[in-house]
Enzyme design. Structure first.
Site, PDB file in Angstrom:
ATOM      1  N   HIS A 112       0.864  -1.241   0.002  1.00 56.87           N
ATOM      2  CA  HIS A 112      -0.168  -0.094   0.017  1.00 56.87           C
ATOM      3  C   HIS A 112       0.782   1.212  -0.139  1.00 56.87           C
ATOM      4  O   HIS A 112       1.938   1.136   0.505  1.00 56.87           O
ATOM      5  CB  HIS A 112      -0.822   0.022   1.377  1.00 56.87           C
ATOM      6  CG  HIS A 112      -1.786   0.903   1.567  1.00 56.87           C
ATOM      7  ND1 HIS A 112      -1.556   2.247   2.042  1.00 56.87           N
ATOM      8  CD2 HIS A 112      -3.269   0.761   0.995  1.00 56.87           C
ATOM      9  CE1 HIS A 112      -2.726   2.880   1.794  1.00 56.87           C
ATOM     10  NE2 HIS A 112      -3.607   2.130   1.485  1.00 56.87           N
ATOM     11  N   ASP A 189       2.835  -4.940   8.110  1.00 55.90           N
ATOM     12  CA  ASP A 189       1.735  -4.142   7.780  1.00 55.90           C
ATOM     13  C   ASP A 189       0.423  -5.081   7.796  1.00 55.90           C
ATOM     14  O   ASP A 189       0.202  -5.803   6.870  1.00 55.90           O
ATOM     15  CB  ASP A 189       1.469  -3.448   6.484  1.00 55.90           C
ATOM     16  CG  ASP A 189       0.388  -2.697   6.085  1.00 55.90           C
ATOM     17  OD1 ASP A 189      -0.523  -2.762   6.829  1.00 55.90           O
ATOM     18  OD2 ASP A 189       0.448  -2.037   4.990  1.00 55.90           O
ATOM     19  N   GLN A 192      -4.938  -5.379   7.061  1.00 55.17           N
ATOM     20  CA  GLN A 192      -5.929  -6.324   6.315  1.00 55.17           C
ATOM     21  C   GLN A 192      -6.090  -7.632   6.964  1.00 55.17           C
ATOM     22  O   GLN A 192      -7.265  -8.303   6.749  1.00 55.17           O
ATOM     23  CB  GLN A 192      -5.898  -6.459   4.896  1.00 55.17           C
ATOM     24  CG  GLN A 192      -5.753  -5.307   3.932  1.00 55.17           C
ATOM     25  CD  GLN A 192      -7.134  -4.566   4.102  1.00 55.17           C
ATOM     26  OE1 GLN A 192      -8.272  -5.100   4.119  1.00 55.17           O
ATOM     27  NE2 GLN A 192      -7.204  -3.383   3.562  1.00 55.17           N
ATOM     28  N   LYS A 215     -10.817  -0.663  10.131  1.00 52.63           N
ATOM     29  CA  LYS A 215     -11.121  -1.830   9.238  1.00 52.63           C
ATOM     30  C   LYS A 215     -11.697  -3.199  10.064  1.00 52.63           C
ATOM     31  O   LYS A 215     -11.582  -4.254   9.504  1.00 52.63           O
ATOM     32  CB  LYS A 215      -9.907  -2.282   8.506  1.00 52.63           C
ATOM     33  CG  LYS A 215      -9.394  -1.019   7.524  1.00 52.63           C
ATOM     34  CD  LYS A 215      -8.042  -1.380   6.830  1.00 52.63           C
ATOM     35  CE  LYS A 215      -7.327  -0.194   6.289  1.00 52.63           C
ATOM     36  NZ  LYS A 215      -8.214   0.005   5.001  1.00 52.63           N
ATOM     37  N   CYS A 355      -4.611   2.462  -3.633  1.00 44.55           N
ATOM     38  CA  CYS A 355      -3.603   2.962  -3.003  1.00 44.55           C
ATOM     39  C   CYS A 355      -2.579   2.109  -3.388  1.00 44.55           C
ATOM     40  O   CYS A 355      -1.629   1.824  -2.323  1.00 44.55           O
ATOM     41  CB  CYS A 355      -3.679   3.248  -1.591  1.00 44.55           C
ATOM     42  SG  CYS A 355      -5.217   4.460  -1.028  1.00 44.55           S
TER      43      CYS A 355
HETATM   44  N1  PLP Z   1      -2.008  -0.890   4.441  1.00 46.67           N
HETATM   45  C1  PLP Z   1      -2.719  -1.528   3.757  1.00 46.67           C
HETATM   46  C2  PLP Z   1      -2.387  -3.108   3.578  1.00 46.67           C
HETATM   47  C3  PLP Z   1      -4.202  -1.038   3.740  1.00 46.67           C
HETATM   48  O1  PLP Z   1      -5.096  -1.967   3.097  1.00 46.67           O
HETATM   49  C4  PLP Z   1      -4.311   0.178   4.257  1.00 46.67           C
HETATM   50  C5  PLP Z   1      -5.630   0.814   4.302  1.00 46.67           C
HETATM   51  O2  PLP Z   1      -6.459   0.471   2.985  1.00 46.67           O
HETATM   52  C6  PLP Z   1      -3.347   0.897   4.703  1.00 46.67           C
HETATM   53  C7  PLP Z   1      -2.355   0.425   5.084  1.00 46.67           C
HETATM   54  C8  PLP Z   1      -3.625   2.325   5.264  1.00 46.67           C
HETATM   55  O3  PLP Z   1      -4.482   2.353   6.533  1.00 46.67           O
HETATM   56  P1  PLP Z   1      -5.185   3.643   6.970  1.00 46.67           P
HETATM   57  O4  PLP Z   1      -5.448   4.536   5.857  1.00 46.67           O
HETATM   58  O5  PLP Z   1      -6.292   3.139   7.936  1.00 46.67           O
HETATM   59  O6  PLP Z   1      -4.091   4.154   7.811  1.00 46.67           O
END
Ligand code: PLP
Length: 536
Positions: A112, A189, A192, A215, A355
């Site tokens: 991401h 990370d 998900q 989420k 993203c």
């Molecule tokens: N990393 C992953 C794999 C994500 O799917 C997301 C959000 O969709 C993020 C990071 C960023 O999360 P946040 O916008 O809640 O900070």
């Protein structure tokens, strides 16, 4: 369905919500916890001596304890953040301080943006080098390449656990072992994965893990950074101010104990109450049940969707090591147009780059549609989705080569608007002036990051006159038609006309109602033109 849709007030109106990777819906229990926090417990924490302040402090600390137990961590190792993005920025800032020129940071190609951009910034500042573990044609990480990339030079490995685009679950434990062999730290990370499967930080052998409350049924604005105590103790705080200090003089300050050392300022107290309630809700349902349910929905949806002509799944074909996220493309229909068409059937899905632009450029596709399930989704939701996609393909896919008119604009138009609508469809199907110009006076490229529309405008001038104007790019029907109409309109006009051309005139050219979410598509070509003209 393993929990009642009725638990989620927002789903009562029949909405089929399949954008859970973006954010999940909130059960009444969580909404109530937030309300009760403000009605019964609200005071600042770690400050007041009075009873209410103590009550708020106990609740806030209990939320840390609840999270710690949920992920197999110790209390001191759980830091509340705004979300995954803030957690990754904190790590990049703090770990980045020790990086030297030539040190390497290993990420993967399926990250991401929030696990790429902070590292790019730090790498640039410190002279460090970014390396990316490639994604194979089976949408898995190439572990052989990973062993080659993770070397003595590697200081940080940061990889997504469950890809928000492909659904792939990565072998982060194996990657952690590779990282530890060369004394690098391993960051996961888990934005998900934590919402969908039991995750234990000790079992993953990671040094840091980040995720977002929103989420996993909790409110927005609260997230978690897990860090190994020994490492957190050595690290510099990211934010400085109240509550993170032990002692302050005019000259210097020392830091509070963990985890507060990393929680400067008044934290999101109601968010913490909501996160705790969300974890309780997920635990009542059972994390294993949530995983199994997600797998069943994913297997069913993969089978049904891949059987539709023109649909291509972007992600692993089997459900093994795969989470409840399915990306797919529909030949001939831009993901942004497709998601608007599905919205008309009351089905919420995402269309675009999710993203993860670098991943899409590696895969060579202009975005995808993405459906992502959660505990309230049902087999009937999948059936409704599949029917809607079939209908869309029937009306608009390559076999028919026709355009779904309701996706361009609603059907209850005035006679004049109907004429405009036909004109827009004509410009979308047969765009005018769509060609690369080799000899131009100015050229500018703009991207709409929401849906991945890309437009490049070329202008050739002769004195003050526009001698030639053209565009290239990909995008949804509205963005393409508007570029065609705009360039057609400006032919033969002068530079000042182009600079003065405004939004209302673009809407006038389109002549059909443009919904709020499509405004950026409609105006992308104008924005591109204006940037190009700034150079004249
Ligand atoms: N990393 C992953 C794999 C994500 O799917 C997301 C959000 O969709 C993020 C990071 C960023 O999360 P946040 O916008 O809640 O900070």
């Amino acid at each position: 369905m393993i929990t009642a849709k009725e638990d989620f007030p927002i789903l009562k109106n029949g909405l089929i919500y399949l954008d859970n990777s973006s954010t999940s819906q909130k059960p009444a229990k969580v909404i109530l916890a937030i309300k009760e926090y403000y009605e019964q417990d609200n005071a600042n924490v770690h400050r007041g001596i009075y009873k209410l302040a103590q009550k708020a402090t106990v609740l806030y600390e209990k939320a840390h304890e609840t999270v710690a137990k949920f992920i197999g961590a110790d209390f001191e190792e759980v830091i509340f953040t705004k979300g995954t993005t803030e957690g990754l920025n904190l790590l990049a800032y703090s770990l980045g301080k020790n990086l030297k020129a030539g040190d390497e940071i290993v990420l993967s190609e399926m990250e991401h943006h929030s696990n790429i951009v902070p590292w790019q910034q730090i790498a640039e500042e410190r002279g460090a080098v970014l390396k990316f573990i490639p994604v194979t044609k089976y949408f898995r990480l190439d572990l052989e390449k990973a062993t080659e990339l993770i070397t003595e030079k590697t200081k940080i490995v940061s990889v997504v656990h469950l890809s928000n685009v492909l659904g792939t679950i990565n072998p982060v434990k194996e990657l952690a072992e590779m990282a530890h062999k060369v004394d690098a730290v391993m960051i996961v990370d888990a934005a998900q994965s934590v919402p969908h499967m039991p995750v234990d930080v000790k079992e993953l052998s990671c040094d840091f893990m980040v995720f977002s409350g929103h989420k996993m049924c909790a409110p927005t604005g609260i997230g978690v950074l897990y860090g190994r105590k020994g490492l957190l103790e050595k690290m510099q705080p990211f934010l400085f101010g109240g509550d993170m200090i032990r002692e302050v003089s005019f000259e210097r300050a020392s830091w509070n104990d963990l985890p507060w050392k990393f929680e400067a300022g008044t934290p999101n107290l109601a968010g913490a109450a909501g996160l705790m309630a969300a974890i309780e809700y997920l635990q009542e349902t059972g994390m294993e049940n949530i995983t199994t349910h997600g797998q069943e929905l994913t297997a069913y949806a993969l089978e049904k969707l891949s059987a539709i002509p023109d649909v291509t799944i972007v992600g692993p074909a089997s459900t093994e090591n795969r989470g409840p996220v399915i990306s797919f493309t529909v030949e001939g229909i831009h993901p942004h147009d497709a998601s608007e068409m599905l919205d008309k059937e009351n089905i919420a899905v995402r269309g675009g780059f999710h993203c993860a632009m670098p991943l899409f450029s590696k895969l060579g596709i202009d975005g995808s549609l993405r459906v992502s399930f959660y505990l309230y989704n049902t087999m009937e939701d999948v059936d409704r989705l599949v029917e809607a996609v079939k209908k869309m393909v029937g009306e608009m896919g390559t076999e028919t080569n026709t355009i779904n008119r309701s996706e361009i604009a609603p059907s209850d138009l005035t006679e004049e608007q109907e004429i405009y609508k036909e004109n827009v469809i004509d410009h979308y199907k047969s765009p005018r002036n769509k060609k690369e110009m080799l000899q131009y006076t100015v050229k500018h490229r703009e991207v709409n990051p929401l849906c991945g529309d890309i437009i490049t405008i070329y202008v050739k001038t002769e004195g003050n006159n526009i001698e030639e104007i053209s565009f290239t790019g990909n995008g949804c029907a509205i963005s393409q038609a508007s570029a065609s109409l705009l360039t057609e309109n400006l032919k033969g006009k002068n530079v000042e006309d182009a600079k003065r051309f405004n939004q209302q005139e673009v809407f006038g050219l389109l002549g059909i109602p443009i919904s709020h979410t499509r405004t950026k598509c409609a105006l992308l070509s104008l924005k591109t033109l204006h940037h190009a003209m700034e150079e004249i």
